[in-house]
Design a protein around this motif. Structure first.
Motif, PDB file in Angstrom:
ATOM      1  N   SER A 269       0.819  -1.202   0.000  1.00  0.00           N
ATOM      2  CA  SER A 269       0.000   0.000   0.000  1.00  0.00           C
ATOM      3  C   SER A 269       0.859   1.261   0.000  1.00  0.00           C
ATOM      4  O   SER A 269       0.592   2.223  -0.728  1.00  0.00           O
ATOM      5  CB  SER A 269      -0.937  -0.003   1.204  1.00  0.00           C
TER       6      SER A 269
ATOM      7  N   ASN B 266      -3.462   7.097  12.527  1.00  0.00           N
ATOM      8  CA  ASN B 266      -4.374   6.188  11.833  1.00  0.00           C
ATOM      9  C   ASN B 266      -4.917   5.185  12.839  1.00  0.00           C
ATOM     10  O   ASN B 266      -4.220   4.242  13.214  1.00  0.00           O
ATOM     11  CB  ASN B 266      -3.671   5.452  10.691  1.00  0.00           C
TER      12      ASN B 266
ATOM     13  N   THR C  75      -5.629   8.313   4.843  1.00  0.00           N
ATOM     14  CA  THR C  75      -5.318   6.897   4.983  1.00  0.00           C
ATOM     15  C   THR C  75      -5.941   6.134   3.816  1.00  0.00           C
ATOM     16  O   THR C  75      -6.724   6.692   3.051  1.00  0.00           O
ATOM     17  CB  THR C  75      -5.858   6.336   6.316  1.00  0.00           C
ATOM     18  N   GLN C  76      -5.581   4.856   3.709  1.00  0.00           N
ATOM     19  CA  GLN C  76      -6.027   3.965   2.649  1.00  0.00           C
ATOM     20  C   GLN C  76      -5.429   4.396   1.298  1.00  0.00           C
ATOM     21  O   GLN C  76      -5.749   5.451   0.762  1.00  0.00           O
ATOM     22  CB  GLN C  76      -7.554   3.879   2.562  1.00  0.00           C
TER      23      GLN C  76
ATOM     24  N   GLN D  94      -6.679   2.741  12.508  1.00  0.00           N
ATOM     25  CA  GLN D  94      -6.641   1.364  12.022  1.00  0.00           C
ATOM     26  C   GLN D  94      -5.302   0.688  12.312  1.00  0.00           C
ATOM     27  O   GLN D  94      -5.185  -0.533  12.216  1.00  0.00           O
ATOM     28  CB  GLN D  94      -6.880   1.314  10.514  1.00  0.00           C
TER      29      GLN D  94
END
Length: 212
Positions: free
Chosen positions: A15, A51, A67-68, A53
């Motif tokens: 990512s 983040n 994010t992502q 997550q």
């Protein structure tokens, strides 16, 4: 508002690799702040503050913490006129389908924490066996999707875009686990062309891995 762009990443994260490529293609200068996933730094209070997550990447840009990876890349596309997606809705849908086939189908099941958990459950599962089963399974689908597209230099045209930013890190992981790419000539050729571009080469994990 600070003009500094900061990328919180891990050198081997697919990512984060995607986002490094995107930033490089745009010629944006950014500061890397490594997050060592192996050492558990993603579970630290400071990273969870960036983040919740507990994942990478996190991109600090324009006063935001994004994010992502796909969301980050599309933000860059929309705010920097990057051209990462084609012009028409139909072509954009096809490009996103290719990107999602990698980022939402192959990567999640081959994520380190998933594969490690499967191996830790016991039985016959091993990390290598897990990867060499699921990566080719996913790449067969990607190759099939590409075969329906015009034969262009990159996944969806004559310049690298969203799907290529996902494909190259996935091919890196396939090679890392010893996956035979000969059944996937179209995607392998596209990845080779993309990897030769300076923006992709500079983002390669071997170029950003910690020294020492």
């Amino acid at each position: 508002m600070s003009d500094k762009i900061v990328l919180h990443d891990y050198w081997r994260s697919s990512s984060a690799y995607r986002v490094r490529i995107a930033l490089n293609l745009l010629g944006l200068t950014y500061e890397r702040r490594p997050v060592d996933l192996v050492a558990g730094e993603h579970r630290s209070a400071s990273h969870l503050g960036a983040n919740p997550q507990g994942l990478v990447p996190v991109l600090e840009i324009d006063g935001l913490r994004l994010t992502q990876s796909l969301a980050i890349i599309e933000y860059l596309d929309e705010t920097r006129d990057a051209g990462f997606l084609p012009a028409t809705p139909a072509a954009r849908a096809e490009a996103r389908a290719l990107a999602h086939a990698i980022a939402m189908e192959i990567q999640p099941v081959c994520n380190l924490r998933v594969a490690r958990h499967a191996a830790d459950l016991g039985g016959t599962a091993t990390m290598e066996g897990w990867m060499t089963h699921f990566i080719p399974l996913g790449l067969h689908g990607v190759e099939g999707l590409l075969s329906r597209q015009p034969d262009t230099a990159f996944c969806h045209g004559d310049r690298p875009g969203l799907a290529d930013l996902c494909l190259v890190p996935q091919v890196y992981n396939a090679r890392r686990w010893g996956v035979d790419l000969s059944p996937f000539p179209r995607l392998a050729a596209i990845a080779t062309r993309a990897e030769a571009l300076p923006a992709f080469a500079a983002a390669h994990p071997d170029r950003v891995r910690p020294q020492g």
